[in-house]
Enzyme design. Structure first.
Site, short mmCIF file in Angstrom:
data_model
loop_
_atom_site.label_atom_id
_atom_site.label_comp_id
_atom_site.label_asym_id
_atom_site.label_seq_id
_atom_site.Cartn_x
_atom_site.Cartn_y
_atom_site.Cartn_z
N HIS A 167 0.55 -0.86 0.07
CA HIS A 167 -0.14 0.19 0.01
C HIS A 167 0.85 0.98 0.03
O HIS A 167 0.54 2.46 -0.34
CB HIS A 167 -0.88 0.16 0.65
CG HIS A 167 -2.04 -0.46 0.94
ND1 HIS A 167 -3.43 -0.33 0.97
CD2 HIS A 167 -2.47 -2.16 0.87
CE1 HIS A 167 -3.78 -1.53 0.75
NE2 HIS A 167 -3.60 -2.30 0.32
N ASP A 224 7.94 6.48 0.83
CA ASP A 224 7.47 7.03 1.34
C ASP A 224 6.07 7.31 2.53
O ASP A 224 6.33 8.14 3.05
CB ASP A 224 7.58 8.41 0.76
CG ASP A 224 6.34 8.00 -0.74
OD1 ASP A 224 6.07 7.25 0.23
OD2 ASP A 224 6.28 8.33 -1.26
#
Length: 643
Positions: A167, A224
């Site tokens: 994800h 990130d």
């Protein structure tokens, strides 16, 4: 003179070429002299099936040589690379919402809706999309017969973790056009769905002559934390409180809901309770970093606190994955040394903590290098990377809930109270049940339960009749057979089949089914589906059937993609290299990352009693009632693997 040198080189290399398997002659001929010599070494070791049995320092040398070859020949750009345009790195000392401006020479590299790259050139399978039929492959070779687990090595937190990473990293943009797969008569009675509809992957012109079309990534490819922050400004706004840099989280430590009853998190598509628990944990981590930075630097405002906390939290996630999760996945001394070297370098943690980053990536590790390294190819994740991360066999049929009110037994084991079908732990139902179960009980139960093994005939049946969601987390009307769909997706996206995949990754291909597995039942079913044509073998099936290296939960074929891409996620990112410093992270923020060594450390910050009371294992990713590993006095580089 050049003609003479070329003749001498050919005279020297001709006898060596005869030693090389014919599959690799073309690749060998295209290599530089140094790379030819490295390939000879790698190929010699491969022929002896030897590298994972070598002493650790020799195994690392082999992996370094192989990684170099993959960096030279298995990083393929898709799409155009901008020329003459450069952004100022000082304008973006933070992670942007959509992943842009990490690479000053290519502002779009790794950003949302950038192209997936390639590790091998596409192999068009347009005329073989249904050969053999994906539902036949799923039924005869993938569908679970009897549940196989990973023993004490890997638990349900580990299975949840990889979905948490997916994800963060990858999701293909879909077309608006649906297609349908129907079960052939020979397997229809065994298929939970007799037919199902799904959206094609959206093909997009690249504007480049070599690979004319490609596929776009709906998520940012950088490490990130976009699973909690989102992959664009709109998603980021939904999760932020805009007070003290923090993200939204309910008082019970679980994710909040919006006015439509959907969870509020960076990525809300296709969740299950285990993923939701990890998203909530790292939102807590982000918010605690904000509190700590605000206390240390009172003048920092909301935006600065958010930016620094995101950098710190993303780095913690990357570090946990590198030196904790992956070490448990590939449980050998060679990979323990190798993964720690990725972060700390061969000189090790103590040296790096004392003297800082010294030397290049080998001695000092990728983290803290003077500048990012993309090997001349713009950063992206790849189609092949997506394919080897198909790991749904990790999921069991039920979650075994533990009685956390009972007195722990030997090795901190806990009695079972009841089991919940996995179907009740996905989507909206999963969110409701997680709220009823409670965070602590969910995590402890997952910690004490082994996950499934990545083997043939171990794909969850319940995932063959699955309700998928759209990008906003809303259920779609059409159920899907995920096992069959995964076979179709690799073919649709022109990912090479197993044998060709291995060839192009410089691995020796199989010539008969017995080269792949010793399991007679598996060989019988492989012949039934593919005949004797090993070239038709699908990648997912081959990786599931492949004999595993002792200690590896994944196939060697998948591992060599990991080898190159795990390094690339660190070395190509300026926030792990040139900008991994106090100026970017703050002194306190960098200290936070540098003193975090495991998921256990993160859990201990937020649930101080959890691991001490219920975890006996070394890692939060191995089954919690397993015995801690005994101390090994032999320095790691001089250890010899146990056969």
């Amino acid at each position: 003179m050049s003609f003479i040198m070329s003749s001498l080189r050919n005279l020297f290399l001709s006898p060596l070429r005869s030693f090389i398997q014919k599959d690799f002659h073309d690749a060998f001929d295209s290599m530089t002299l140094l790379d030819k010599l490295l390939f000879m070494m790698v190929h010699f070791v491969d022929k002896l099936i030897l590298w994972h049995r070598l002493p650790v320092f020799l195994g690392l040398a082999y992996l370094a040589a192989r990684r170099h070859l993959h960096q030279e020949y298995n990083l393929i750009n898709v799409g155009r690379t901008p020329t003459g345009v450069r952004s100022n790195p000082e304008d973006y000392p933070y992670r942007t919402a959509d992943g842009k401006y990490n690479d000053p020479f290519n502002e779009g590299a790794g950003s949302q809706f950038s192209f997936f790259g390639r590790n091998v050139m596409p192999v068009d399978q347009h005329d073989k999309l249904k050969k053999p039929d994906p539902m036949v492959v799923a039924t005869k070779l993938l569908a679970r017969k009897n549940f196989m687990d990973t023993g004490k090595q890997f638990n349900m937190i580990a299975a949840s973790w990889i979905q948490f990473m997916i994800h963060d990293w990858i999701d293909h943009l879909e077309d608006t056009h649906q297609i349908e797969l129907r079960a052939p008569e020979e397997v229809a009675s065994e298929c939970p769905l007799k037919s199902f509809k799904f959206y094609k992957s959206k093909k997009t012109p690249t504007g480049f002559y070599e690979i004319k079309t490609g596929y776009l990534n709906r998520r940012t490819s950088w490490w990130d934390g976009s699973a909690i922050y989102g992959s664009n400004t709109e998603a980021l706004k939904k999760v932020r409180t805009f007070e003290d840099g923090k993200l939204k989280l309910s008082a019970d430590g679980l994710l909040e809901q919006d006015e439509n009853g959907n969870i509020i998190s960076g990525d809300v598509r296709n969740p299950w309770a285990g993923l939701l628990a990890l998203q909530a944990l790292f939102i807590q981590e982000h918010n605690l970093v904000c509190d700590t930075l605000k206390k240390e630097y009172p003048k920092l405002e909301d935006e600065d606190l958010y930016r620094h906390a995101r950098l710190v939290t993303s780095a913690v996630i990357a570090k946990v994955h590198t030196i904790d999760w992956t070490v448990e996945l590939l449980k050998t001394d060679t990979l323990l040394a190798g993964m720690r070297a990725n972060w700390y370098g061969l000189l090790g943690k103590k040296f790096k903590d004392t003297f800082g980053h010294v030397g290049g990536s080998s001695l000092g590790g990728f983290v803290g290098m003077k500048k990012p390294e993309n090997h001349g190819v713009p950063y992206s994740l790849t189609e092949e990377f997506v394919s080897v991360y198909r790991m749904h066999q990790l999921l069991p049929d039920t979650l075994q809930l533990r009685n956390i009110d009972a007195t722990p037994g030997p090795n901190k084991s806990l009695p079972l109270t009841n089991e919940i079908p996995m179907e009740d732990l996905i989507g909206g139902k999963g969110e409701e049940n997680l709220s009823r179960i409670g965070y602590t009980k969910q995590m402890v139960s997952m910690g004490h339960q082994a996950c499934g093994a990545l083997e043939l005939m171990n794909y969850p049946i319940w995932m063959r009749d699955l309700i998928p969601q759209d990008v906003d987390g809303n259920d779609r009307p059409d159920h899907i057979d995920l096992a069959a769909l995964e076979i179709y997706r690799d073919r649709e996206r022109s990912v090479a089949r197993y044998n060709e995949f291995r060839r192009r990754m410089l691995q020796i291909p199989i010539s008969k089914w017995e080269d792949l597995t010793d399991d007679e039942e598996a060989i019988k079913m492989l012949r039934e589906v593919y005949g004797d044509d090993v070239e038709e073998l699908d990648l997912l099936v081959g990786m599931s059937a492949e004999k595993k290296i002792k200690g590896f939960a994944i196939s060697e074929t998948a591992f060599f993609i990991f080898l190159i891409m795990a390094s690339r996620r660190l070395e190509a990112d300026k926030f792990f290299t040139s900008n991994y410093n106090e100026e970017t992270y703050t002194k306190k923020g960098l200290e936070w990352v540098n003193t975090t060594e495991s998921l256990k450390d993160v859990l201990d910050r937020h649930y101080p009693e959890m691991t001490g009371k219920w975890m006996n294992s070394n890692s939060a990713f191995s089954v919690w009632d397993s015995s801690p590993e005994p101390h090994n006095p032999i320095p790691i580089y001089f250890r010899v693997p146990q056969q």
